[in-house]
Write a protein that holds these residues in place. Sequence first.
Motif, PDB file in Angstrom:
ATOM      1  N   PRO A  32      -3.739  19.877 -20.523  1.00  0.00           N
ATOM      2  CA  PRO A  32      -2.381  20.421 -20.426  1.00  0.00           C
ATOM      3  C   PRO A  32      -2.367  21.545 -19.384  1.00  0.00           C
ATOM      4  N   PRO A  33      -1.274  21.662 -18.643  1.00  0.00           N
ATOM      5  CA  PRO A  33      -1.232  22.688 -17.595  1.00  0.00           C
ATOM      6  C   PRO A  33      -1.395  24.084 -18.181  1.00  0.00           C
ATOM      7  N   SER A  34      -2.149  24.882 -17.482  1.00  0.00           N
ATOM      8  CA  SER A  34      -2.288  26.275 -17.879  1.00  0.00           C
ATOM      9  C   SER A  34      -1.445  27.117 -16.933  1.00  0.00           C
ATOM     10  N   ASP A  35      -1.366  28.381 -17.185  1.00  0.00           N
ATOM     11  CA  ASP A  35      -0.580  29.281 -16.345  1.00  0.00           C
ATOM     12  C   ASP A  35      -1.420  29.653 -15.131  1.00  0.00           C
ATOM     13  N   PHE A  36      -1.279  28.874 -14.075  1.00  0.00           N
ATOM     14  CA  PHE A  36      -2.083  29.060 -12.875  1.00  0.00           C
ATOM     15  C   PHE A  36      -1.919  30.464 -12.304  1.00  0.00           C
ATOM     16  N   SER A  37      -0.677  30.921 -12.203  1.00  0.00           N
ATOM     17  CA  SER A  37      -0.438  32.244 -11.617  1.00  0.00           C
ATOM     18  C   SER A  37      -1.100  33.343 -12.435  1.00  0.00           C
ATOM     19  N   LYS A  38      -0.959  33.264 -13.732  1.00  0.00           N
ATOM     20  CA  LYS A  38      -1.558  34.291 -14.589  1.00  0.00           C
ATOM     21  C   LYS A  38      -3.076  34.240 -14.487  1.00  0.00           C
ATOM     22  N   GLY A  39      -3.633  33.049 -14.426  1.00  0.00           N
ATOM     23  CA  GLY A  39      -5.075  32.894 -14.320  1.00  0.00           C
ATOM     24  C   GLY A  39      -5.641  33.262 -12.966  1.00  0.00           C
ATOM     25  N   SER A  40      -4.775  33.418 -11.965  1.00  0.00           N
ATOM     26  CA  SER A  40      -5.235  33.745 -10.614  1.00  0.00           C
ATOM     27  C   SER A  40      -5.376  35.239 -10.372  1.00  0.00           C
ATOM     28  N   GLY A  41      -5.005  36.046 -11.346  1.00  0.00           N
ATOM     29  CA  GLY A  41      -5.164  37.489 -11.209  1.00  0.00           C
ATOM     30  C   GLY A  41      -4.340  38.061 -10.071  1.00  0.00           C
ATOM     31  N   ALA A  42      -4.908  39.064  -9.405  1.00  0.00           N
ATOM     32  CA  ALA A  42      -4.188  39.786  -8.348  1.00  0.00           C
ATOM     33  C   ALA A  42      -3.808  38.876  -7.185  1.00  0.00           C
ATOM     34  N   ALA A  43      -4.511  37.778  -6.998  1.00  0.00           N
ATOM     35  CA  ALA A  43      -4.200  36.866  -5.891  1.00  0.00           C
ATOM     36  C   ALA A  43      -2.795  36.287  -6.024  1.00  0.00           C
ATOM     37  N   ALA A  44      -2.244  36.289  -7.211  1.00  0.00           N
ATOM     38  CA  ALA A  44      -0.922  35.697  -7.440  1.00  0.00           C
ATOM     39  C   ALA A  44       0.146  36.756  -7.684  1.00  0.00           C
ATOM     40  N   ILE A  45      -0.061  37.963  -7.187  1.00  0.00           N
ATOM     41  CA  ILE A  45       0.901  39.032  -7.468  1.00  0.00           C
ATOM     42  C   ILE A  45       2.306  38.675  -6.992  1.00  0.00           C
ATOM     43  N   GLY A  46       2.424  38.071  -5.807  1.00  0.00           N
ATOM     44  CA  GLY A  46       3.742  37.671  -5.312  1.00  0.00           C
ATOM     45  C   GLY A  46       4.385  36.639  -6.202  1.00  0.00           C
ATOM     46  N   ALA A  47       3.614  35.665  -6.633  1.00  0.00           N
ATOM     47  CA  ALA A  47       4.141  34.620  -7.515  1.00  0.00           C
ATOM     48  C   ALA A  47       4.588  35.217  -8.852  1.00  0.00           C
ATOM     49  N   ARG A  48       3.828  36.153  -9.366  1.00  0.00           N
ATOM     50  CA  ARG A  48       4.178  36.773 -10.647  1.00  0.00           C
ATOM     51  C   ARG A  48       5.457  37.606 -10.523  1.00  0.00           C
ATOM     52  N   LEU A  49       5.590  38.337  -9.414  1.00  0.00           N
ATOM     53  CA  LEU A  49       6.803  39.131  -9.215  1.00  0.00           C
ATOM     54  C   LEU A  49       8.022  38.228  -9.036  1.00  0.00           C
ATOM     55  N   ARG A  50       7.854  37.119  -8.287  1.00  0.00           N
ATOM     56  CA  ARG A  50       8.944  36.152  -8.119  1.00  0.00           C
ATOM     57  C   ARG A  50       9.341  35.557  -9.467  1.00  0.00           C
ATOM     58  N   ARG A  51       8.344  35.232 -10.273  1.00  0.00           N
ATOM     59  CA  ARG A  51       8.602  34.639 -11.584  1.00  0.00           C
ATOM     60  C   ARG A  51       9.381  35.607 -12.469  1.00  0.00           C
ATOM     61  N   LEU A  52       8.998  36.866 -12.453  1.00  0.00           N
ATOM     62  CA  LEU A  52       9.738  37.868 -13.228  1.00  0.00           C
ATOM     63  C   LEU A  52      11.167  38.003 -12.728  1.00  0.00           C
ATOM     64  N   SER A  53      11.320  38.051 -11.412  1.00  0.00           N
ATOM     65  CA  SER A  53      12.644  38.174 -10.820  1.00  0.00           C
ATOM     66  C   SER A  53      13.516  36.976 -11.194  1.00  0.00           C
TER      67      SER A  53
END
Length: 165
Positions: free
Chosen positions: A7-28
């Motif tokens: 089952p898909p996992s949360d790729f962005s969350k699992g990527s740590g700081a490398a996904a900061i832009g993706a995490r901020l976009r997701r929150l927005s």
Amino acid sequence: MTEPLDPPSDFSKGSGAAAIGARLRRLSERIDRDAARLYQESGEAFEQRWYGVVQLLSRQDALSVGDLSAALGVSHASISQIRDGLAKAGLIAWEVDAKNARLRRLRLTPKGRDLAARLAPLWAALNAAAIELNDEAADALAAIERLEAALAGTSLYDRVRARLD
């Protein structure tokens, strides 16, 4: 035959700081989606991305795209897109600046001012909820401000170029 994927996992969350832009976009996107639901429930045709422009224009008589861009910290292109949407909805108009014929000053129309007045209670509730969220998140705004300051000191582009050169 290939093995079925887990089952898909949360790729962005699992990527740590490398996904900061993706995490901020997701929150927005999540915040904007919830705000859109609230606007829809209120029966008002309003987009969350218009909020800053409408707020600034409700406090000032008229502002240029450049003024709005600087005040909100977003590109002229973003403000131009917002301007076009607000104009199409009949919420803003513009006039040529008396001192500079190349400059257009945006202002809320009476319809725009009326809408801002009707949305004021919803905006107050959104602001109160945002304060509550920020408190629950142990002052997330302070972390965002530190991130903005770090990027102002050295952009992501410059950081990456330094590693590639």
